[in-house]
Design an enzyme around this catalytic site. Structure first.
Site, PDB file in Angstrom:
ATOM      1  N   ASN A  12      54.702  34.280  39.532  1.00  0.00           N
ATOM      2  CA  ASN A  12      53.672  34.373  38.652  1.00  0.00           C
ATOM      3  C   ASN A  12      53.536  35.316  37.694  1.00  0.00           C
ATOM      4  O   ASN A  12      53.305  36.539  38.189  1.00  0.00           O
ATOM      5  CB  ASN A  12      51.848  34.411  39.294  1.00  0.00           C
ATOM      6  CG  ASN A  12      50.801  34.546  38.642  1.00  0.00           C
ATOM      7  OD1 ASN A  12      50.940  34.476  37.511  1.00  0.00           O
ATOM      8  ND2 ASN A  12      49.846  34.987  39.112  1.00  0.00           N
ATOM      9  N   LYS A  14      51.805  36.331  35.231  1.00  0.00           N
ATOM     10  CA  LYS A  14      50.552  36.845  34.800  1.00  0.00           C
ATOM     11  C   LYS A  14      50.474  37.160  33.389  1.00  0.00           C
ATOM     12  O   LYS A  14      51.410  36.592  32.613  1.00  0.00           O
ATOM     13  CB  LYS A  14      50.149  38.227  35.531  1.00  0.00           C
ATOM     14  CG  LYS A  14      50.159  37.975  37.091  1.00  0.00           C
ATOM     15  CD  LYS A  14      49.415  38.745  37.962  1.00  0.00           C
ATOM     16  CE  LYS A  14      49.655  38.386  39.714  1.00  0.00           C
ATOM     17  NZ  LYS A  14      48.792  39.538  40.551  1.00  0.00           N
ATOM     18  N   HIS A  98      43.344  31.305  41.337  1.00  0.00           N
ATOM     19  CA  HIS A  98      43.943  32.708  41.576  1.00  0.00           C
ATOM     20  C   HIS A  98      42.821  33.734  41.785  1.00  0.00           C
ATOM     21  O   HIS A  98      41.745  33.685  41.209  1.00  0.00           O
ATOM     22  CB  HIS A  98      44.861  33.105  40.596  1.00  0.00           C
ATOM     23  CG  HIS A  98      45.930  34.250  40.964  1.00  0.00           C
ATOM     24  ND1 HIS A  98      45.299  35.375  40.920  1.00  0.00           N
ATOM     25  CD2 HIS A  98      46.790  34.382  41.639  1.00  0.00           C
ATOM     26  CE1 HIS A  98      46.136  36.624  41.252  1.00  0.00           C
ATOM     27  NE2 HIS A  98      47.052  35.771  41.826  1.00  0.00           N
ATOM     28  N   GLU A 100      42.280  36.855  40.929  1.00  0.00           N
ATOM     29  CA  GLU A 100      41.917  37.369  39.604  1.00  0.00           C
ATOM     30  C   GLU A 100      41.120  36.597  38.817  1.00  0.00           C
ATOM     31  O   GLU A 100      40.171  37.131  38.186  1.00  0.00           O
ATOM     32  CB  GLU A 100      43.434  37.706  38.921  1.00  0.00           C
ATOM     33  CG  GLU A 100      44.031  38.763  39.577  1.00  0.00           C
ATOM     34  CD  GLU A 100      45.355  38.907  39.030  1.00  0.00           C
ATOM     35  OE1 GLU A 100      46.189  39.700  39.573  1.00  0.00           O
ATOM     36  OE2 GLU A 100      46.031  38.217  38.276  1.00  0.00           O
ATOM     37  N   GLU A 170      46.558  34.112  49.593  1.00  0.00           N
ATOM     38  CA  GLU A 170      46.756  35.432  48.919  1.00  0.00           C
ATOM     39  C   GLU A 170      45.498  36.123  49.493  1.00  0.00           C
ATOM     40  O   GLU A 170      44.457  36.439  48.848  1.00  0.00           O
ATOM     41  CB  GLU A 170      46.843  35.273  47.558  1.00  0.00           C
ATOM     42  CG  GLU A 170      47.893  34.627  47.014  1.00  0.00           C
ATOM     43  CD  GLU A 170      48.089  35.127  45.517  1.00  0.00           C
ATOM     44  OE1 GLU A 170      49.374  35.273  45.203  1.00  0.00           O
ATOM     45  OE2 GLU A 170      47.320  34.982  44.728  1.00  0.00           O
ATOM     46  N   GLY A 176      49.010  43.202  44.420  1.00  0.00           N
ATOM     47  CA  GLY A 176      49.154  44.325  43.671  1.00  0.00           C
ATOM     48  C   GLY A 176      49.037  45.647  44.382  1.00  0.00           C
ATOM     49  O   GLY A 176      49.022  46.837  43.465  1.00  0.00           O
ATOM     50  N   SER A 216      52.024  41.305  47.363  1.00  0.00           N
ATOM     51  CA  SER A 216      53.072  42.210  47.371  1.00  0.00           C
ATOM     52  C   SER A 216      54.327  41.701  48.179  1.00  0.00           C
ATOM     53  O   SER A 216      54.894  42.470  49.157  1.00  0.00           O
ATOM     54  CB  SER A 216      52.584  43.419  48.257  1.00  0.00           C
ATOM     55  OG  SER A 216      51.484  44.046  47.388  1.00  0.00           O
ATOM     56  N   GLY A 237      54.135  37.901  42.606  1.00  0.00           N
ATOM     57  CA  GLY A 237      53.693  38.481  41.396  1.00  0.00           C
ATOM     58  C   GLY A 237      54.540  39.573  40.671  1.00  0.00           C
ATOM     59  O   GLY A 237      55.695  39.139  40.166  1.00  0.00           O
TER      60      GLY A 237
END
Length: 254
Positions: A12, A14, A98, A100, A170, A176, A216, A237
């Protein structure tokens, strides 16, 4: 590694990579991963790079994914992307729900369910994300949150559609942050999600659905994470933005 289900590792990207940078990355990935057949590898660039990346990976073992899509078909939805637009670029997978987007765009389980149904209507395979926050884990709410998200985000899917859906666990506190769920935490969450799928559908569906881990993921922890019986790959990510690290994650998972 002898796994019941074929591993799937998706990158991903992003909101990263210009078209030129995206092409450079996939060219290097094609070299790094040439002849690899044991893992389904998916790259998910931003919308602006889908067309050029699609052409660049046409003759490779890489598959194309999008990072989001609308629940609506073509129409008056300014700024949105329809599933039919993704199909034009030979997109096969689409990330939905996701954390986010759940956090920043306030996407609900009900909306993600509508998007999942729209994806299947266009023969796209959704990668549906679920996961708890740090406060929820520390409050012993992990299983409650996961069951609510899984049931809500996958509501209305048929058994056949569910088998063609990927679930990505996730933990929000590990995205992150450099923190990673322990292998035991990851396996427990994946096994719990599989149990929810068993109750929603049946044993055959629950056994066939692939559940990725995201949060991560790095070359150094990929093998241990994916050695767990219910961990069927990774949604990567930051480490997917560099060909060497992404390729090493995939190689280390085999």
């Amino acid at each position: 590694m002898n796994k019941e289900r074929k591993l799937i590792v998706a990158g991903n990207w992003k909101m990263n990579k210009t078209v030129a940078e995206a092409l450079d990355l996939v060219r290097n990935l094609k070299i790094e991963l040439a002849n690899l057949k044991e893992v389904d590898v998916v790259v998910c660039p931003p919308f602006t790079a889908l067309g050029e990346v699609s052409k660049a990976i046409l003759d490779s073992n890489l598959r194309l994914g999008a990072q989001n899509m609308s629940e609506n078909n073509f129409g008056a939805y300014t700024g949105e992307i329809a599933a039919g637009m993704l199909k034009e670029f030979s997109v096969r997978y689409v990330i939905l729900g996701h954390s986010e987007r759940r956090q920043y765009q306030k996407e609900s389980d009900a909306l993600i369910s509508k998007k999942s149904l729209a994806a299947h209507a266009a023969s796209l395979k959704p990668i549906v994300c679920v996961g708890e926050t740090l406060a929820e884990r520390e409050g012993a709410q992990t299983e409650k949150v996961l069951e609510t998200q899984v049931r809500g985000s996958l509501a209305g899917l048929t058994k056949d559609q569910m088998e063609e859906t990927v679930v990505a666990y996730e933990p929000v506190w590990a995205i992150g942050t450099g923190k990673t769920a322990t292998t035991q935490q990851a396996q427990e969450a994946h096994a719990f999600i599989r149990g929810v799928l068993l109750r929603m559908f049946d044993e055959t569906v629950a056994r066939r659905v692939r559940i990725q881990y995201g949060g991560s993921v790095k070359p150094s922890n990929a093998r241990e994470l994916m050695s767990q019986p219910d961990v069927d790959g990774a949604l990567v990510g930051g480490a997917s933005l560099e060909a060497g690290s992404f390729a090493d994650i995939i190689k280390n998972s085999i």
